[in-house]
Write a protein that holds these residues in place. Structure first.
Motif, short mmCIF file in Angstrom:
data_model
loop_
_atom_site.label_atom_id
_atom_site.label_comp_id
_atom_site.label_asym_id
_atom_site.label_seq_id
_atom_site.Cartn_x
_atom_site.Cartn_y
_atom_site.Cartn_z
N ALA A 81 -45.01 -22.55 -24.72
CA ALA A 81 -44.53 -21.63 -25.75
C ALA A 81 -44.36 -22.37 -27.07
O ALA A 81 -44.38 -23.60 -27.12
CB ALA A 81 -43.21 -21.00 -25.33
N ALA A 82 -44.17 -21.59 -28.13
CA ALA A 82 -43.93 -22.19 -29.44
C ALA A 82 -42.52 -22.74 -29.54
O ALA A 82 -42.24 -23.65 -30.34
CB ALA A 82 -44.17 -21.17 -30.54
N GLY A 83 -41.60 -22.19 -28.73
CA GLY A 83 -40.22 -22.64 -28.77
C GLY A 83 -39.45 -22.17 -27.56
O GLY A 83 -39.93 -21.33 -26.78
N ILE A 84 -38.24 -22.70 -27.41
CA ILE A 84 -37.37 -22.30 -26.32
C ILE A 84 -35.92 -22.38 -26.79
O ILE A 84 -35.52 -23.34 -27.44
CB ILE A 84 -37.58 -23.18 -25.07
CG1 ILE A 84 -36.63 -22.77 -23.94
CG2 ILE A 84 -37.47 -24.65 -25.39
CD1 ILE A 84 -36.90 -23.48 -22.62
N ALA A 143 -42.35 -23.86 -16.91
CA ALA A 143 -42.70 -23.97 -18.32
C ALA A 143 -42.91 -25.44 -18.65
O ALA A 143 -42.13 -26.30 -18.21
CB ALA A 143 -41.62 -23.38 -19.20
N VAL A 144 -43.96 -25.75 -19.38
CA VAL A 144 -44.24 -27.12 -19.82
C VAL A 144 -44.04 -27.14 -21.34
O VAL A 144 -44.88 -26.66 -22.10
CB VAL A 144 -45.65 -27.57 -19.40
CG1 VAL A 144 -45.66 -27.87 -17.91
CG2 VAL A 144 -46.71 -26.51 -19.71
N ILE A 145 -42.92 -27.69 -21.77
CA ILE A 145 -42.49 -27.60 -23.16
C ILE A 145 -42.13 -28.99 -23.67
O ILE A 145 -41.23 -29.64 -23.11
CB ILE A 145 -41.24 -26.69 -23.31
CG1 ILE A 145 -41.45 -25.35 -22.61
CG2 ILE A 145 -40.87 -26.52 -24.76
CD1 ILE A 145 -42.36 -24.41 -23.33
N MET A 180 -41.34 -14.44 -25.17
CA MET A 180 -42.50 -14.64 -24.31
C MET A 180 -42.11 -14.46 -22.85
O MET A 180 -42.69 -13.65 -22.13
CB MET A 180 -43.06 -16.04 -24.55
CG MET A 180 -44.50 -16.25 -24.17
SD MET A 180 -45.06 -17.84 -24.83
CE MET A 180 -46.80 -17.71 -24.50
N VAL A 181 -41.14 -15.23 -22.42
CA VAL A 181 -40.61 -15.12 -21.05
C VAL A 181 -39.09 -15.25 -21.15
O VAL A 181 -38.59 -16.24 -21.67
CB VAL A 181 -41.17 -16.23 -20.13
CG1 VAL A 181 -40.63 -16.04 -18.72
CG2 VAL A 181 -42.69 -16.21 -20.13
N ILE A 183 -38.15 -18.21 -15.28
CA ILE A 183 -38.77 -19.52 -15.14
C ILE A 183 -37.95 -20.36 -14.17
O ILE A 183 -36.74 -20.51 -14.32
CB ILE A 183 -38.86 -20.23 -16.51
CG1 ILE A 183 -39.83 -19.49 -17.43
CG2 ILE A 183 -39.30 -21.68 -16.35
CD1 ILE A 183 -41.29 -19.54 -17.00
N GLU A 184 -38.62 -20.92 -13.17
CA GLU A 184 -37.92 -21.73 -12.17
C GLU A 184 -37.39 -23.02 -12.78
O GLU A 184 -36.26 -23.43 -12.50
CB GLU A 184 -38.87 -22.06 -11.02
CG GLU A 184 -38.26 -22.92 -9.92
CD GLU A 184 -39.23 -23.21 -8.81
OE1 GLU A 184 -39.29 -24.37 -8.36
OE2 GLU A 184 -39.97 -22.28 -8.39
N LYS A 185 -38.21 -23.68 -13.58
CA LYS A 185 -37.78 -24.91 -14.23
C LYS A 185 -38.61 -25.17 -15.47
O LYS A 185 -39.74 -24.65 -15.60
CB LYS A 185 -37.87 -26.11 -13.28
CG LYS A 185 -39.27 -26.44 -12.80
CD LYS A 185 -39.25 -27.61 -11.82
CE LYS A 185 -38.53 -27.28 -10.54
NZ LYS A 185 -38.59 -28.38 -9.54
N VAL A 186 -38.04 -25.98 -16.36
CA VAL A 186 -38.75 -26.39 -17.56
C VAL A 186 -38.99 -27.90 -17.45
O VAL A 186 -38.05 -28.67 -17.23
CB VAL A 186 -37.93 -26.09 -18.83
CG1 VAL A 186 -38.67 -26.60 -20.08
CG2 VAL A 186 -37.64 -24.60 -18.95
N ILE A 187 -40.25 -28.30 -17.60
CA ILE A 187 -40.60 -29.71 -17.57
C ILE A 187 -40.87 -30.15 -19.00
O ILE A 187 -41.67 -29.55 -19.71
CB ILE A 187 -41.82 -29.97 -16.68
CG1 ILE A 187 -41.49 -29.56 -15.23
CG2 ILE A 187 -42.23 -31.43 -16.74
CD1 ILE A 187 -42.65 -29.67 -14.28
N THR A 188 -40.16 -31.19 -19.41
CA THR A 188 -40.31 -31.69 -20.77
C THR A 188 -40.47 -33.20 -20.73
O THR A 188 -40.62 -33.80 -19.67
CB THR A 188 -39.11 -31.27 -21.64
OG1 THR A 188 -39.36 -31.62 -23.01
CG2 THR A 188 -37.81 -31.92 -21.18
#
Length: 286
Positions: free
Chosen positions: A205-208, A237-239, A252-253, A258-263
């Motif tokens: 995404a563009a942001g979170i 999400a890959v952010i 967006m979502v 989302i189960e998890k965000v990977i950064t």
């Protein structure tokens, strides 16, 4: 480095492949296509002309492999093919800089870090949706390098174009091409995805933000991501870290989908803690 060679680094990675080596040469070292083509560009920074023999010796690969690399790079405008080798192109840069190519340059190492962590979430044999983001492209590259056996559904022409592994079954979603974003979107895309089921959806995404979730400025991208997440058993999400706290007009979502965000490791620990306190599962790659 000339602007043409800089731009070439963005396109030289098209065609990531298995390693190519020549066992009879003591100078041989293993590089993939991406690394080999970038080495050619590096060499042209200090030499206006490179004989074919020099390239063969330095790269440690067969002449046919070097010819293919030169043909590809010449096709992108990164080099000029000449008799017996290659030379640096004129310094004037007439390349069209699109939003996609600009995003490829941003946070490249962070995206690689994220991709290495994200692939551990994907089981062999799974059916995975990868969106048209450059971070998802990094995930696809990592999956190819790991020689994973998967079915990948994507709306990214770049992912479909780059894939050469026989172990990856690529399904390209139909729809309208956005040349700048290198994304296929629109009603056809959404309708197609709505009839499928995925083991996992990988979206960016563009942001979170903690309250709005994943956000974007593009309605069509939001429609695709929403549909893919709805049709997936799991969604991640890959952010990259630069996007945390970034707001945009379109959700967006939403949180909870989302189960998890990977950064990446650049994310400030306090920011990570704040998101976790809001209910987000935040993981740092690799």
């Amino acid at each position: 480095m000339t602007s043409t060679l800089k731009a070439a680094r963005i396109t030289a990675d098209l065609g990531l492949s298995k390693m190519s080596i020549s066992p009879s040469d003591p100078k041989v070292y293993s590089v993939d296509t991406f690394g080999r083509r970038n080495k050619i560009l590096d060499m042209l920074q200090s030499a206006e002309y490179l004989p074919l023999g020099t390239l063969i010796d330095e790269l440690g690969v067969a002449p046919a492999t070097v010819h293919r690399d030169l043909e590809y790079l010449a096709g992108t405008g990164a080099i000029e093919r000449v008799r017996g080798g290659a030379r640096r192109p004129p310094s004037t840069d007439h390349s069209i800089r699109t939003d996609f190519t600009l995003r490829l340059q941003q946070s490249a190492e962070a995206k690689k870090e994220i991709a290495q962590r994200a692939t551990s979430e994907i089981e062999d044999g799974a059916t995975v949706f990868l969106d048209s983001s450059t971070t998802a492209l990094a995930v696809a590259r990592e999956l190819e390098k790991e020689q994973r056996r998967l079915t990948i559904v994507t709306n990214s022409p770049a992912i479909a174009y780059e894939s050469i592994s026989a172990l990856l079954h690529i399904i390209m979603a139909p729809g309208d091409l956005n040349p700048s974003l290198k994304a296929v979107t629109g009603p056809w895309t959404v309708e197609f995805l709505s009839k499928l089921s995925f083991s996992m959806a990988v979206v960016s995404a563009a942001g979170i933000t903690p309250s709005a979730g994943l956000v974007t400025t593009q309605r069509d991208l939001a429609d695709v991501a929403t549909t893919a997440v709805e049709r997936a058993s799991r969604s991640i999400a890959v952010i990259d870290a630069s996007k945390f706290g970034t707001t945009a007009l379109i959700q967006m979502v939403p949180p909870g989908r989302i189960e998890k965000v990977i950064t990446d490791s650049r994310l400030d620990p306090q920011t990570a803690a704040a998101y976790r306190a809001s209910g987000w599962a935040i993981e740092i790659g690799p």
